[in-house]
Scaffold this motif. Sequence first.
Motif, PDB file in Angstrom:
ATOM      1  N   GLY A 372       0.808  -1.222   0.000  1.00 51.06           N
ATOM      2  CA  GLY A 372       0.000   0.000   0.000  1.00 51.06           C
ATOM      3  C   GLY A 372       0.831   1.256   0.000  1.00 51.06           C
ATOM      4  N   ASN A 373       1.879   1.278   0.830  1.00 53.39           N
ATOM      5  CA  ASN A 373       2.693   2.487   0.940  1.00 53.39           C
ATOM      6  C   ASN A 373       3.536   2.730  -0.305  1.00 53.39           C
ATOM      7  N   ASP A 374       3.811   1.682  -1.074  1.00 51.34           N
ATOM      8  CA  ASP A 374       4.565   1.850  -2.319  1.00 51.34           C
ATOM      9  C   ASP A 374       3.819   2.747  -3.301  1.00 51.34           C
ATOM     10  N   HIS A 375       2.487   2.777  -3.224  1.00 47.45           N
ATOM     11  CA  HIS A 375       1.698   3.636  -4.113  1.00 47.45           C
ATOM     12  C   HIS A 375       1.833   5.108  -3.725  1.00 47.45           C
ATOM     13  N   ARG A 376       2.197   5.353  -2.481  1.00 49.69           N
ATOM     14  CA  ARG A 376       2.153   6.708  -1.946  1.00 49.69           C
ATOM     15  C   ARG A 376       3.512   7.380  -1.892  1.00 49.69           C
ATOM     16  N   LEU A 377       4.540   6.665  -1.459  1.00 48.09           N
ATOM     17  CA  LEU A 377       5.844   7.284  -1.264  1.00 48.09           C
ATOM     18  C   LEU A 377       6.394   7.826  -2.577  1.00 48.09           C
ATOM     19  N   GLY A 378       6.824   9.077  -2.535  1.00 46.84           N
ATOM     20  CA  GLY A 378       7.364   9.721  -3.723  1.00 46.84           C
ATOM     21  C   GLY A 378       6.339  10.517  -4.494  1.00 46.84           C
ATOM     22  N   ALA A 379       5.059  10.325  -4.184  1.00 48.02           N
ATOM     23  CA  ALA A 379       4.029  11.138  -4.834  1.00 48.02           C
ATOM     24  C   ALA A 379       4.001  12.519  -4.184  1.00 48.02           C
ATOM     25  N   ASN A 380       3.146  13.384  -4.696  1.00 48.36           N
ATOM     26  CA  ASN A 380       3.199  14.774  -4.257  1.00 48.36           C
ATOM     27  C   ASN A 380       2.629  15.021  -2.867  1.00 48.36           C
ATOM     28  N   GLU A 381       2.107  13.982  -2.233  1.00 51.72           N
ATOM     29  CA  GLU A 381       1.614  14.202  -0.878  1.00 51.72           C
ATOM     30  C   GLU A 381       2.491  13.522   0.150  1.00 51.72           C
TER      31      GLU A 381
END
Length: 696
Positions: A372-381
């Motif tokens: 799940g966190n792989d989708h989020r880390l590095g994105a703009n949030e």
Amino acid sequence: MGKDKVTEEYGSLLFTDKVMQERLPKPTYKELRQVIDEGKPLDLDIANEVAHAMKDWALEKGATHFAHWFQPLTGITSEKHDSFITPKSDGTVLMSFSGKELVQGEPDASSFPSGGLRATFEARGYTAWDPTSPAFIKDEVLCIPTAFISYTGEALDKKTPLLRSQVALATQAKRVLKLFGREPKRVFTTIGPEQEYFLIKEEDYEKRPDLVLTGRTLFGCEPVKGQELEEHYFGTIRPTVNEFMKEVDDELWKLGVPAKTKHNEVAPSQHELAPIFEQGSLAVDDNLLTMEKLKLLATRHGLACLEHEKPFEYVNGSGKHNNWSICADDKNLLEPGDKPSENLQFLVFLAALVAAVDEHADLLRMSVASAGNDHRLGANEAPPAIISVFLGDELDAIVEALINKEEPEDHGSERMDLGVPALPSVLRDNTDRNRTSPFAFTGNKFEFRMCGSQQNLSDPNVVLNTAVAEQCDRFATKLEGVSEEEFTTVALRWVRHTLRDHQRVIFEGNGYSEEWEAEAERRGLPNLKSTPDALPVIVDPKTVEFYGKYHVLDEAELHARYVSKAEQYAKLLNIEANTMVYMARSLYMPALSDFSGDLATAVATKAEIGIESPAEKDLVKMVTDGITAISAAAADLEAKNTETQALEDPQAQCNSYRDVVIPAMETLRAAVDGMEKVCGADYWPVPTYNEMLFWV
């Protein structure tokens, strides 16, 4: 709940220190406080007295059962309920609860993740009472926070290594403080977890198999409106959501969870709840309770609470900021004071933090790794996968001066005149906030921003506690035996050299920029972009030696966590892949077939009366081609997932999910999402982003 009722009911379902003082004999209470505060071994006679008082209190509160409440490697909580009843020969019952039942339980350990520590036929496991976290009543059950270990003593849970790491940090920090002439009774961490989550209508949730089965939307094209207007952040809270939040506060306050702040977050339908800081392991327990209450109470208001890190594409995902500090007898050791450059004790702990994060950046990244966190880390949030430390202008200048052997300057607090006499002047903090930094100093604590919203915070805090313990150990070993006259000089030299050696991890700029990724590579900072990239760190010989030295996790326990984490990653993606194939074939393709069929019938009917409809003909062909593309992509995903499932090596399987299955999932999603844009709304089988995110 009114003001008086809040103060009256706060902690009413918690076996608090006040309750213990009222219900325990003074000698017993004093002994128990020594167990909690100083780590003194627990005597069974004391446990019997505590159990009796705890049972009487729980019965008065309406409890009928007790449960050892623990945190297996699933990351969530588990409980097995036993009643207080003891049958008598005359057909009546006694309500009893012994010290032995309080101190130790025996749940079946065979069906929990163990990473190979236990075989299925080896069922015995033990739970052991954690007296540092108060018992509480939930749904008429007395819940006793516990550690969970195997028959042979290995940690099968998240809590045991956290408690061990707290012991390691306290032991080493006390050595440091003794050199400064202080001998505190307690050294402990404080944590303030900021919990983000989404709320959507429960009826929409129930119509989305992907949300029900995986926690996130596996399909969905970009909504016509996202978060670009920035109107939701801190905006007016919907009445339905406000009622939900009020009930969450009331229920948490009864359990003694110090819920403080609530507000709308950046993404539509996203919100945040933040508590007041608590002792480390207690804060983790209370965060798990908070997550449970958010989910359960949402249904009473016709809502579904989504705690996945990325439930919706195209808008921000949800994190959980881990605000960490260290205290000695309630004095914050990361408080800089008015002149931080002259506060040698603060500088020692600051340098220890910087060095700890740099040396174990890979472990910190691993601690927050998940599908799940792989989708989020590095994105703009969210921060990038690169670990760096942000100190702010004042501390950064002090660090630079120390490294360069210059005289550092303290800027002090500055008041800003707003130009309106009626408005008060505003006191500027000694550091701004860097929202792109994974590890930022925010005044008197560090904020670790990489944690995922559904994560158990034990994992990153085990790393932080042990890594700081290691640096404190090095400082104390270096300075013990140094004379009082030389102490300041040698200590300052240690600070200077430590900051110099680890300056590469300090970064004050934009963590989202491409330039930073290149610069981080030049500095030699690790960039573990996915969970499979991070997994091997768990069993690296350096990790085994590091945790073994401070008795936090041994080699077998680390290997178990590696296997367990790899299995969880693979299992989650297998479920996602299977769900996508099911939805494509059972929902989207039939809906598109109905739409194209009705459209084709309309084209034919018009043609019979001489009306040409080239646009509709083109649309029929486009949808037909789309159905073909979806069918092919579903078959390809199914085949690749089957091949990946057959791999026996955990690392190879995880790598295959990352490199083979996820791209196939993205292809299928693109095919379906493309059709959502052209299909008639009445035909589309599931609620869309436009409907789910912008409900009234």
